[in-house]
Design a protein around this motif. Structure first.
Motif, PDB file in Angstrom:
ATOM      1  N   LEU A 383     -26.447  16.580  21.931  1.00  0.00           N
ATOM      2  CA  LEU A 383     -25.601  17.542  21.224  1.00  0.00           C
ATOM      3  C   LEU A 383     -25.727  18.914  21.854  1.00  0.00           C
ATOM      4  N   ALA A 386     -23.778  18.948  24.941  1.00  0.00           N
ATOM      5  CA  ALA A 386     -22.353  18.964  24.640  1.00  0.00           C
ATOM      6  C   ALA A 386     -21.924  20.295  24.039  1.00  0.00           C
ATOM      7  N   GLY A 387     -22.894  21.074  23.542  1.00  0.00           N
ATOM      8  CA  GLY A 387     -22.541  22.377  22.990  1.00  0.00           C
ATOM      9  C   GLY A 387     -22.094  22.346  21.549  1.00  0.00           C
ATOM     10  N   ILE A 388     -22.771  21.527  20.747  1.00  0.00           N
ATOM     11  CA  ILE A 388     -22.403  21.423  19.340  1.00  0.00           C
ATOM     12  C   ILE A 388     -23.478  22.110  18.505  1.00  0.00           C
ATOM     13  N   PRO A 389     -23.097  23.012  17.583  1.00  0.00           N
ATOM     14  CA  PRO A 389     -24.099  23.712  16.806  1.00  0.00           C
ATOM     15  C   PRO A 389     -24.879  22.764  15.914  1.00  0.00           C
ATOM     16  N   PHE A 394     -24.971  25.071  22.102  1.00  0.00           N
ATOM     17  CA  PHE A 394     -23.814  25.734  21.489  1.00  0.00           C
ATOM     18  C   PHE A 394     -23.896  27.238  21.686  1.00  0.00           C
ATOM     19  N   LEU A 395     -25.042  27.790  21.326  1.00  0.00           N
ATOM     20  CA  LEU A 395     -25.174  29.243  21.407  1.00  0.00           C
ATOM     21  C   LEU A 395     -25.060  29.703  22.854  1.00  0.00           C
ATOM     22  N   PHE A 398     -21.472  29.576  23.745  1.00  0.00           N
ATOM     23  CA  PHE A 398     -20.807  30.638  23.002  1.00  0.00           C
ATOM     24  C   PHE A 398     -21.059  31.991  23.653  1.00  0.00           C
ATOM     25  N   ILE A 417     -13.517  25.654  27.899  1.00  0.00           N
ATOM     26  CA  ILE A 417     -13.647  25.030  26.579  1.00  0.00           C
ATOM     27  C   ILE A 417     -12.967  23.668  26.563  1.00  0.00           C
ATOM     28  N   SER A 420     -15.423  21.462  27.927  1.00  0.00           N
ATOM     29  CA  SER A 420     -16.468  21.106  26.970  1.00  0.00           C
ATOM     30  C   SER A 420     -16.010  19.973  26.060  1.00  0.00           C
ATOM     31  N   MET A 421     -14.723  20.025  25.702  1.00  0.00           N
ATOM     32  CA  MET A 421     -14.196  18.941  24.854  1.00  0.00           C
ATOM     33  C   MET A 421     -14.312  17.603  25.569  1.00  0.00           C
ATOM     34  N   VAL A 424     -17.788  16.190  25.522  1.00  0.00           N
ATOM     35  CA  VAL A 424     -18.279  15.626  24.262  1.00  0.00           C
ATOM     36  C   VAL A 424     -18.183  14.104  24.302  1.00  0.00           C
ATOM     37  N   LEU A 428     -21.342  11.686  23.673  1.00  0.00           N
ATOM     38  CA  LEU A 428     -21.233  10.880  22.462  1.00  0.00           C
ATOM     39  C   LEU A 428     -21.412   9.391  22.764  1.00  0.00           C
ATOM     40  N   GLY A 483     -31.261  27.660  19.192  1.00  0.00           N
ATOM     41  CA  GLY A 483     -29.967  27.576  18.519  1.00  0.00           C
ATOM     42  C   GLY A 483     -29.956  28.276  17.179  1.00  0.00           C
TER      43      GLY A 483
ATOM     44  N   GLU B 107     -18.870  22.479  12.402  1.00  0.00           N
ATOM     45  CA  GLU B 107     -19.265  21.452  13.361  1.00  0.00           C
ATOM     46  C   GLU B 107     -20.420  20.612  12.843  1.00  0.00           C
ATOM     47  N   TYR B 114     -19.753  11.190  11.916  1.00  0.00           N
ATOM     48  CA  TYR B 114     -19.595  10.244  13.016  1.00  0.00           C
ATOM     49  C   TYR B 114     -20.517   9.046  12.808  1.00  0.00           C
ATOM     50  N   MET B 130     -15.096   7.431  17.122  1.00  0.00           N
ATOM     51  CA  MET B 130     -14.841   8.203  18.327  1.00  0.00           C
ATOM     52  C   MET B 130     -13.557   9.010  18.178  1.00  0.00           C
ATOM     53  N   VAL B 137     -13.090  17.691  17.496  1.00  0.00           N
ATOM     54  CA  VAL B 137     -13.662  18.589  18.503  1.00  0.00           C
ATOM     55  C   VAL B 137     -12.576  19.370  19.222  1.00  0.00           C
ATOM     56  N   PHE B 141     -12.866  23.449  19.100  1.00  0.00           N
ATOM     57  CA  PHE B 141     -13.144  24.260  20.275  1.00  0.00           C
ATOM     58  C   PHE B 141     -12.061  25.321  20.471  1.00  0.00           C
ATOM     59  N   ILE B 148     -13.883  34.017  19.375  1.00  0.00           N
ATOM     60  CA  ILE B 148     -14.355  34.970  20.380  1.00  0.00           C
ATOM     61  C   ILE B 148     -13.286  36.033  20.622  1.00  0.00           C
TER      62      ILE B 148
END
Lengths: 498, 491
Positions: A383, A386-389, A394-395, A398, A417, A420-421, A424, A428, A483, B107, B114, B130, B137, B141, B148
């Motif tokens: 995670l 993958a960048g998930i909080p 993630f941070l 971000f 970004i 990043s999607m 995931v 996953l 995080g 998130e 899942y 999935m 996601v 995102f 931001i």
């Protein structure tokens, strides 16, 4: 105290921690030579003590103001000290996880540990370098021990292949680096970053300088695995001993990106239009290439190799932004990445079999039922990657994207970004294999229209040794701490940016 | 008691109590199933009771109460800022007032969901899990980019901020609003789900275990609609008004499309899932009508949908546990062997249809009122959705319960156990309570909704005065004071 004065007494302060690491490396060689430490545990233990001493020396001599030494060839500042501390932590964890791994893989020969320490000393020196030849030599100091370590599993064909590929391409890259440095010297008459920066505005004809800088950056591109100079990465990651990969995936990036940004900001700030455009394309291609190639990997080590390429792409975004705050964000990202990477590879090193130094996606099926703790640790690491909080990843994303956005590269942020999607999905897949798919020999709860493929010939995984488990726990703790409560670290990074 | 509670961070406790509970449970060996079940139940009950404590403090002027604000990551301008108003307290419990914190919570739901679908689901569970994650996601995102962006923009006005309350005071230029609205809107539209983004929902709902479906219906979809009302409309009113016809249109398409698919549906759970699409279409219609009726109706409808559809999923799940099939054709004449089940199903089904005196009516009626005021054509079409809902739900009901009980497997079905009845009774009570005495509920929701609507109205007038917008005259004709619910029509 001005930055560029030579401080006579402080000459040796910057390299004292590095000296401790080098001395420890020599001690380790001697321990082996005198026949102690046949089990490897002694050597690793002494190494860890040395690393701890070095860390103490580093904290004690923490440069609140930057210090120059060796005629200005070195500049020791908070940024390099932070990089050094991170490298020491990674080295410590690597030493901790190595003995059971080497035993299982029946790898003998205890140059392994001194070589790790030598490479780490190069990584600690690199961010301080203010002169191009020193940079090249530093990179060699990092790389040459790693070439040897990549091939350390002598009975494995893959390991030999990895070492050869890594060495050939690495040597090639070093040559290009040196060639670039020569052109830069030829046009500016200086190898000192200060001198180069002073000479650039006076140049009437810049083509040779641009050529030199271009070659220099291509050499860097090889070393940090930017697309299209990334081709060695998957094979080297797959073939090298997993503990070596655990160390180098985070630490090499850490040192090289740190020195890269300092070289560019310190010597070539006037040419930023040139290298920013270059890095826009490099980072975009690297992110996209790494992520797309990772999507369907079956081997975990190859998957992580492509993921590491993708992460190099995100990091290159920081080079594009190139503000002081962006360098803090890059360092935060590097730490977050290194924490997750060393954790994952520690777990992989714990799960490999005696005959093959790799773990397949099919192998980890259903591990959530047999070793739930391991599955949980790996999930947090995935995670984070993958960048998930609420993870460090993630941070880090971000923070980095935020700085790049503020530097005005909105399109690039959106592209990152989107990438990043994509990423995931493959992270996953690992979680899916661990939790959702049945383990070999496990009864599948039959339900109509089930979409599970029949279980292949996956091997039964060994239980994770406590060394590696501990590294995984430390990694996850760092990930969660970064995080959720990153305040102190962010304060340090903001105070001591490049 | 009150003084004692005044200083306590109830909101934080409510938010983190379940997390702490889960952490404790992870440390208890998994074979102690009884302990786990009871512990989970008590934690949930305690959380609920604490959340009730928040109610008296909710402001009647549409302001946020129970605010808690701590520095979290000051370097990045991220704060820990919670607070509730009438809208969020009803939708237990979306309380983040810092956008990044909101994103983190948003998130945070993803991975547990899942695993819930993936591990305990049926049939094509991995595919469904999935799909669910990837859809979510993608949306979230994009929202992150917009978050931001908002910060960067707000930093032109002094210090950049992620704080909702401060961002609300900044008026963004039109084109930025459009982009941010689209980015946020897409994230929420996928979660709601609004028509073209709904395809993950039937898969996820159908393959999820009963508890997962209930959570999806009760909580997850609400995250989308809550996001729409709080952030999309709250932060980007101008863009929201500009896109209102489109959103209302999509809402109506969702209503009709969901209903039509339901009519043809042969799988009970899939049918309920598609009815969700239709119900959420109503919510979207109400939200973007931009009048008090529509908006209040939408909030009530969110609650209703959670209760009614959640209950329907429970009921279908109970049947599935007995017969291991959800095929409509496999049932028939169940009224005979399962009279108690029959009665519960009847009430819940009728509440979903929108029968007066039950909760569904209150929400749908208000929404349709608001919708017709805003746009008589779309509102008029939406009315057909109610008719279609009656068609498919009554048809399903007939197929399951009436006719001869031909299948011997059906004849031996046990009726509901005491435990199952105990689960359903509170839901049925809520159905009647909202249906018969919606007043208390409305009183909590209304002030917050009014302040939202007022803000939007200001923007409409502003746009009108500069005569650049292309908003239909019907919207302009609205004056919230004239349509205030004070003289409410059904209570």
């Amino acid at each position: 105290m001005q930055n560029y004065t030579i401080v006579q007494i402080g000459q040796l302060t910057p390299i004292l921690p590095v000296g401790v690491v080098l001395a420890t490396a020599l001690v380790l060689v001697l321990i082996d030579a005198f026949g102690y430490g046949r089990r490897g545990t002694t050597i690793a233990g002494v190494g860890m003590v040395g690393v701890a001493l070095s860390a103490i020396a580093l904290v004690a001599s923490f440069p609140v103001h930057s210090v120059s030494g060796f005629g200005g060839a070195l500049r020791y500042d908070g940024f390099s000290a932070l990089v050094g501390l991170a490298v020491l932590l990674l080295l410590f964890l690597t030493l901790l996880m190595s003995p059971p791994f080497l035993r299982r893989m029946r790898i003998r020969g205890y140059e392994y540990y001194p070589l790790l320490l030598l490479s780490a000393s190069g990584m600690m020196l690199l961010p301080m370098m203010r002169e191009l030849i020193s940079v090249v030599v530093g990179i060699e100091l990092v790389s040459i021990p790693l070439y040897i370590l990549a091939g350390y599993n002598r009975r494995s064909e893959e390991s030999k292949e990895a070492a050869l590929k890594y060495f050939l391409l690495g040597a090639f890259a070093s040559a290009i680096l040196l060639y670039g440095a020569a052109f830069i010297y030829g046009s500016t008459g200086s190898l000192w970053l200060m001198g180069i920066a002073d000479a650039i505005p006076l140049l009437s004809d810049r083509w040779m300088l641009l050529l030199g800088l271009g070659l220099f950056l291509v050499g860097f591109g090889f070393k940090v695995a930017l697309f299209p100079f990334h081709v060695w990465v998957p094979d080297v990651y797959e073939g090298s001993p997993s503990t070596v990969v655990a160390f180098m995936s985070g630490a090499v990036k850490l040192a090289l990106f740190a020195v890269l940004i300092k070289v560019l900001l310190g010597g070539f700030a006037d040419l930023d239009a040139f290298w920013k455009v270059l890095f826009i394309w490099l980072s975009a291609a690297t992110m996209l290439g790494g992520n797309l190639l990772a999507l369907h990997q079956m081997s975990l080590k190859r998957l992580l190799a492509y993921s590491t390429i993708a992460h190099s792409g995100y990091l290159a975004l920081g080079v594009v932004a190139a503000t002081p705050q962006a360098t803090s964000a890059m360092l935060f990202y590097l730490l977050a990445y290194a924490a997750a990477a060393i954790g994952v590879f520690a777990i992989i090193a714990a799960l490999v079999g005696p005959h093959r130094d790799d773990v397949d996606m099919d192998d980890v099926r259903g591990i959530a039922r047999t070793q739930p703790g391991v599955a949980f640790l790996v999930t947090v690491m995935m995670l984070s990657l993958a960048g998930i909080p609420p993870t460090a990843g993630f941070l880090a994303k971000f923070y980095l994207f935020w700085e790049v956005y503020q530097a005005g590269y909105i399109g690039l942020v959106i592209f990152a970004i989107v990438n990043s999607m994509i990423s995931v999905y493959y992270y996953l897949r690992v979680i899916m294999a661990m939790y959702l798919l049945p383990a070999p020999g496990e009864e599948v709860p039959s339900s109509p229209g089930s979409d599970e493929a029949a279980v292949g010939t996956a091997r039964v995984l060994p239980a994770v040794a406590w060394h590696q488990y501990l590294v995984g726990v430390v990694s996850v703790l760092i990930i969660l701490a970064m995080g959720v409560v990153p305040g102190l670290l962010l304060y340090l990074l903001n105070t001591y940016h490049a | 008691m009150k003084e004692f509670l005044a200083g306590a961070p109830i909101l934080s406790i409510v938010v983190f109590l379940p997390l702490a509970g889960a952490a404790i449970m992870a440390l208890i060996p998994s074979d102690r199933t009884r302990f786990h079940r009871w512990f989970a139940l008590w934690i949930s009950v305690a959380t609920f009771l604490l959340a009730l404590l928040l109610l008296p403090g909710v402001s009647s002027f549409g302001e946020f109460s129970h605010q808690e604000r701590y520095l979290w990551i000051p370097q990045l301008g991220i704060n820990y800022h919670l607070g509730v108003d009438g809208i969020s307290v009803v939708l237990l419990l979306f309380s983040s007032l810092d956008l990044v914190l909101f994103y983190v919570f948003w998130e945070g739901v993803l991975i547990p969901m899942y695993l819930l679908i993936g591990i305990w689901g049926s049939g094509r569970r991995i595919y469904a899990a999935m799909k669910f994650v990837l859809y979510t996601v993608v949306g979230s995102f994009l929202m992150l980019v917009a978050i931001i962006g908002l910060y960067v923009y707000s930093s032109h006005y002094g210090v950049g901020t992620f704080d909702f309350l401060r961002l609300r005071e900044i008026s963004l230029p039109g084109n930025l609003q459009t982009w941010f609205f689209l980015a946020f809107g897409l994230a929420f539209a996928i979660k709601v789900p609004i028509f073209p983004f709904h395809t993950w929902l039937p898969d996820a709902h159908t393959e999820a275990p009963t508890a997962g479906s209930v959570l999806l219906a009760g909580v997850l979809l609400k995250m989308g609609t809550y996001g729409l009302i709080r952030f999309s409309i709250g932060l980007f009113p101008e863009a929201a008004v500009r896109f209102a016809p489109l959103m209302m249109g999509l809402g109506v398409i969702g209503i009709i499309y969901g209903a039509l698919v339901c009519v043809a549906q042969r799988d009970l759970k899939r049918l309920v899932a598609y009815s969700s699409v239709a119900h959420m279409g109503f919510v979207v219609l109400g939200l973007f009508a931009f009048n008090v009726q529509g908006e209040v109706g939408a909030v009530i409808q969110m609650v209703n949908h959670g209760v009614s559809t959640g209950a329907l999923f429970l009921l279908v799940g109970m049947l599935y546990a007995r017969r291991h099939t959800r095929e409509l054709g496999a049932f028939g004449g169940l009224a005979q062997p399962m009279p108690v089940y029959f009665n519960f199903f009847l009430i819940v089904m009728l509440s979903s249809v929108g029968l007066p005196a039950l909760n569904g009516f209150v929400g749908e009626f208000l929404i349709l009122m608001g919708g017709i005021q805003a746009d008589w054509l779309l509102g008029g079409i939406a009315v057909f959705g109610v008719v279609l809902a009656a068609v498919y739900l009554l048809y399903m009901f007939k197929q399951v319960f009436f006719g001869p009980c031909a299948n011997p497997a059906n004849r031996q079905l046990r009726d509901l156990s005491l435990r199952e009845v105990a689960v359903l009774v509170p839901l049925v009570l809520i159905i009647f309570w909202i249906g018969l005495f919606p007043r208390p509920c409305l009183r909590v929701i209304e002030p917050a909704v009014k302040s939202t609507v007022q803000r939007v109205q200001q923007h409409i007038y502003r746009t009108y005065e500069s005569s650049t917008g292309s908003i239909g005259g019907s919207l302009l004709a609205l004056d919230i004071r004239a349509y205030s619910l004070e003289g409410g029509s059904e209570n």
